[in-house]
Scaffold this motif. Structure first.
Motif, mmCIF file in Angstrom:
data_model
loop_
_atom_site.group_PDB
_atom_site.id
_atom_site.type_symbol
_atom_site.label_atom_id
_atom_site.label_comp_id
_atom_site.label_asym_id
_atom_site.label_seq_id
_atom_site.Cartn_x
_atom_site.Cartn_y
_atom_site.Cartn_z
ATOM 1 N N VAL A 30 0.856 -1.185 0.000
ATOM 2 C CA VAL A 30 0.000 0.000 0.000
ATOM 3 C C VAL A 30 0.897 1.242 0.000
ATOM 4 O O VAL A 30 1.875 1.307 0.741
ATOM 5 C CB VAL A 30 -0.943 -0.002 1.228
ATOM 6 C CG1 VAL A 30 -1.690 1.310 1.348
ATOM 7 C CG2 VAL A 30 -1.916 -1.171 1.142
ATOM 8 N N HIS A 36 1.736 -4.331 -8.661
ATOM 9 C CA HIS A 36 1.535 -5.579 -7.932
ATOM 10 C C HIS A 36 2.099 -6.705 -8.784
ATOM 11 O O HIS A 36 2.192 -6.582 -10.000
ATOM 12 C CB HIS A 36 0.052 -5.802 -7.660
ATOM 13 C CG HIS A 36 -0.487 -4.858 -6.626
ATOM 14 N ND1 HIS A 36 -1.542 -5.181 -5.827
ATOM 15 C CD2 HIS A 36 -0.122 -3.619 -6.250
ATOM 16 C CE1 HIS A 36 -1.807 -4.180 -5.007
ATOM 17 N NE2 HIS A 36 -0.945 -3.220 -5.260
ATOM 18 N N GLU A 66 2.107 -2.659 5.154
ATOM 19 C CA GLU A 66 0.701 -2.773 4.757
ATOM 20 C C GLU A 66 0.623 -3.174 3.284
ATOM 21 O O GLU A 66 1.333 -2.615 2.443
ATOM 22 C CB GLU A 66 0.005 -1.438 4.990
ATOM 23 C CG GLU A 66 -1.487 -1.495 4.816
ATOM 24 C CD GLU A 66 -2.164 -0.161 5.120
ATOM 25 O OE1 GLU A 66 -3.393 -0.143 5.101
ATOM 26 O OE2 GLU A 66 -1.462 0.851 5.353
ATOM 27 N N MET A 68 -1.867 -5.173 -0.094
ATOM 28 C CA MET A 68 -3.147 -5.597 -0.680
ATOM 29 C C MET A 68 -2.858 -6.769 -1.613
ATOM 30 O O MET A 68 -1.866 -6.752 -2.350
ATOM 31 C CB MET A 68 -3.796 -4.475 -1.493
ATOM 32 C CG MET A 68 -4.184 -3.256 -0.691
ATOM 33 S SD MET A 68 -5.544 -3.543 0.435
ATOM 34 C CE MET A 68 -6.926 -3.387 -0.654
ATOM 35 N N GLN A 70 -4.935 -9.350 -4.489
ATOM 36 C CA GLN A 70 -6.153 -9.585 -5.263
ATOM 37 C C GLN A 70 -6.156 -11.045 -5.696
ATOM 38 O O GLN A 70 -5.134 -11.603 -6.056
ATOM 39 C CB GLN A 70 -6.215 -8.690 -6.508
ATOM 40 C CG GLN A 70 -6.450 -7.223 -6.200
ATOM 41 C CD GLN A 70 -5.203 -6.514 -5.715
ATOM 42 O OE1 GLN A 70 -4.102 -6.808 -6.141
ATOM 43 N NE2 GLN A 70 -5.380 -5.580 -4.799
ATOM 44 N N CYS A 81 -10.420 -8.831 -2.740
ATOM 45 C CA CYS A 81 -9.372 -7.858 -2.505
ATOM 46 C C CYS A 81 -9.086 -7.961 -1.005
ATOM 47 O O CYS A 81 -9.964 -7.698 -0.186
ATOM 48 C CB CYS A 81 -9.820 -6.456 -2.894
ATOM 49 S SG CYS A 81 -8.511 -5.237 -2.705
ATOM 50 N N HIS A 83 -6.774 -7.152 2.359
ATOM 51 C CA HIS A 83 -5.907 -6.148 2.972
ATOM 52 C C HIS A 83 -5.247 -6.769 4.191
ATOM 53 O O HIS A 83 -5.878 -7.504 4.944
ATOM 54 C CB HIS A 83 -6.774 -4.949 3.377
ATOM 55 C CG HIS A 83 -6.064 -3.922 4.175
ATOM 56 N ND1 HIS A 83 -6.478 -3.559 5.426
ATOM 57 C CD2 HIS A 83 -4.959 -3.181 3.914
ATOM 58 C CE1 HIS A 83 -5.665 -2.624 5.893
ATOM 59 N NE2 HIS A 83 -4.737 -2.380 5.001
ATOM 60 N N THR A 85 -1.066 -7.167 6.426
ATOM 61 C CA THR A 85 0.301 -6.736 6.696
ATOM 62 C C THR A 85 1.272 -7.853 6.347
ATOM 63 O O THR A 85 1.069 -9.006 6.748
ATOM 64 C CB THR A 85 0.463 -6.375 8.189
ATOM 65 O OG1 THR A 85 -0.497 -5.380 8.530
ATOM 66 C CG2 THR A 85 1.856 -5.842 8.475
ATOM 67 N N LYS A 124 -6.251 -8.555 7.519
ATOM 68 C CA LYS A 124 -7.010 -7.646 8.374
ATOM 69 C C LYS A 124 -8.472 -7.621 7.946
ATOM 70 O O LYS A 124 -9.371 -7.752 8.761
ATOM 71 C CB LYS A 124 -6.427 -6.239 8.310
ATOM 72 C CG LYS A 124 -5.081 -6.111 8.978
ATOM 73 C CD LYS A 124 -4.615 -4.684 8.963
ATOM 74 C CE LYS A 124 -3.280 -4.567 9.660
ATOM 75 N NZ LYS A 124 -2.741 -3.223 9.598
#
Length: 160
Positions: A30, A36, A66, A68, A70, A81, A83, A85, A124
């Motif tokens: 992030v 990505h 942090e 992301m 997909q 998607c 999210h 760490t 998360k």
């Protein structure tokens, strides 16, 4: 269409099951302007809140933080998607547990390659779309009619 907590749990478990069948995700940090990249997740079938990646220490996500991810299932009926760490996994037993021939093929020096590391992705929250259309929804789509949201599948926002 938003779903209730019980449905959220079912959708989350279905996503995890589909991810175990095809553990490929696009992942990035992030706030980074790096694209990505595809990586193969190493999953514990009994857990649904973390997974791991092997990578080179100079990989664009190696510094962690942090992130992301997909995901699209093989049948393209689950999209997510995710999210979370990324943290370096330092437990040798975890590193050894998921090491296999497919992983070894990526690292010239095998397990002892000085550039290999493992990252843990602690989930998360996630937004998951389940595209399991109803029979009526499929008929409407084929005939060009407007599909009602209830006929198009499920959508869950899940906090893990």
């Amino acid at each position: 269409m938003q779903v209730d907590q019980e449905e959220n749990t079912k959708v989350r478990h279905r996503m995890w099951k589909e991810l175990s069948k095809s553990p490929f995700v696009m992942i990035g940090l992030v706030g980074s302007h790096d694209h990505h990249e595809p990586m193969t997740a190493q999953l514990d079938p009994d857990a649904d809140s973390e997974f791991w990646f092997y990578c080179n220490k100079d990989n664009r996500v190696a510094k962690g933080g942090e992130a992301m991810a997909q995901f699209a299932s093989k049948g393209h009926d689950i999209f997510a998607c995710i999210h979370g760490t990324l943290t370096e996994e330092t437990r040798q037993e975890i590193f050894d547990k998921y090491w296999n021939n497919q992983v070894e093929a990526w690292f010239e020096g095998g397990k002892e390659d000085p550039n290999v590391m493992m990252l843990r992705f602690d989930l998360k929250d996630a937004e998951i779309w389940e595209g399991d259309q109803s029979l009526t929804g499929k008929f409407k789509m084929l005939t060009g009619q407007t599909i009602d949201a209830r006929e198009a599948g499920k959508h869950a926002e899940v906090t893990l």
